[in-house]
Design an enzyme around this catalytic site. Structure first.
Site, PDB file in Angstrom:
ATOM      1  N   LYS A   1       0.767  -4.447   5.856  1.00  0.00           N
ATOM      2  CA  LYS A   1       1.400  -4.088   4.589  1.00  0.00           C
ATOM      3  C   LYS A   1       2.844  -3.625   4.797  1.00  0.00           C
ATOM      4  CE  LYS A   1      -2.070  -4.905   1.819  1.00  0.00           C
ATOM      5  NZ  LYS A   1      -2.000  -6.050   0.874  1.00  0.00           N
TER       6      LYS A   1
ATOM      7  N   TYR B   1      -4.125  -2.717   9.174  1.00  0.00           N
ATOM      8  CA  TYR B   1      -3.936  -2.867   7.727  1.00  0.00           C
ATOM      9  C   TYR B   1      -2.560  -2.327   7.333  1.00  0.00           C
ATOM     10  CZ  TYR B   1      -4.666  -2.417   2.693  1.00  0.00           C
ATOM     11  OH  TYR B   1      -4.530  -2.507   1.328  1.00  0.00           O
TER      12      TYR B   1
ATOM     13  N   SER C   1       0.834  -1.202   0.000  1.00  0.00           N
ATOM     14  CA  SER C   1       0.000   0.000   0.000  1.00  0.00           C
ATOM     15  C   SER C   1       0.864   1.244   0.000  1.00  0.00           C
ATOM     16  CB  SER C   1      -0.898  -0.004   1.240  1.00  0.00           C
ATOM     17  OG  SER C   1      -1.542   1.245   1.411  1.00  0.00           O
TER      18      SER C   1
END
Length: 271
Positions: free
Chosen positions: A152, A148, A135
């Site tokens: 990542k 999240y 990301s």
């Protein structure tokens, strides 16, 4: 010669877009997903060049079985795209142990299991590409999506290490630092933590800041990936999206400014 792709999370979003682009280029694709029903019509359209495989990437044994089966059936794998993932939406205090572990099992360890399964095959071939979808926000944590970003960021670091380890074998590895695309991540791909009222004001502020724009169509990112896999010397890290590129540079600049602002304190310690 037509390439063979192994793409996880192939049934929707970016994985679906990359699958369609590879098929359009005349390549063959092993499309892995928990639910392969959305791939059945696409597979029928392409005369066997798309092989849907039901797979939970959190299951290490199943991942190895799927990869070994793909090589046994198709003879090789040329391009691997680790795209499977989801979103754990919640403040750090709110998320349960079960949800946190499940999140990292898919978003981080799932990609690791695929890499461990494919590298021996690519090493024997003396060639191959691995693209790990991370990301543009993985360079630092952000409220409400901290897990999240953490998953990542961990995959970012693992990917860079892997790139150094396998490059002597002719294997090229790239972090795809994706911008925000309309992938359904915030709907079908989301696990919602039980909200605590104390964080309601921050949640409201973040909701207003992010707005309702779901982002561009994932298919707009596919040409970048198709060009990337043709490069003889690809980058180890690629930001995908013009607006995302600008935002990453802004975030990196702010971090550098903070380091410099506190340099005097940093230098008081030995080392």
């Amino acid at each position: 010669m037509a390439r063979v792709w192994f793409i996880t999370g192939a049934s929707r979003g970016l994985g679906r877009a990359f699958t369609e682009a590879a098929l359009a280029a005349g390549d063959r694709v092993v499309g892995a997903a928990r639910n392969v029903a959305p791939l059945e019509e696409l597979a029928a359209e392409h005369g066997g060049r798309l092989i849907p495989v039901a797979l939970d990437v959190a299951d290490r044994a199943a991942v190895h079985e799927a990869v070994d089966g793909a090589v046994a059936s198709l003879g090789r794998i040329d391009v691997v795209v680790n795209n499977a993932g989801g979103l754990l939406l919640g403040m750090i205090e709110e998320a349960s142990e079960e949800a946190i572990r499940a999140h990292f099992d898919v978003n981080t360890l799932g990609a690791v299991w695929v890499c461990q399964a494919v590298v021996p095959h690519l090493r024997r071939q003396g060639a191959g590409r691995i693209l790990n979808v991370t990301s543009m926000g993985s360079g630092g944590g952000f409220a409400w999506v901290g897990f999240y970003g953490a998953g990542k960021a961990a995959l970012d670091s693992i990917t860079e290490a892997l790139a150094m380890e396998v490059e002597p074998f002719g294997i090229k590895v790239t972090n795809l630092q994706m911008g925000g695309y309309d992938t359904g991540l915030f709907t079908t791909g989301t696990t919602q933590a039980e909200p605590l009222p104390a964080y309601d004001p921050l949640r409201k502020q973040l909701t207003e800041m992010w707005g309702d724009d779901a982002g561009p169509d994932p298919r707009t990112a596919a040409p970048v990936v198709m060009e990337l896999v043709d490069l003889p010397d690809p980058p180890r890290r690629l930001i995908v999206g013009g607006a995302s590129y600008d935002m990453v540079l802004q975030m990196e600049g702010a971090r550098l400014d903070e380091y410099r602002a506190w340099e005097h304190l940093s230098r008081k310690a030995a080392g």
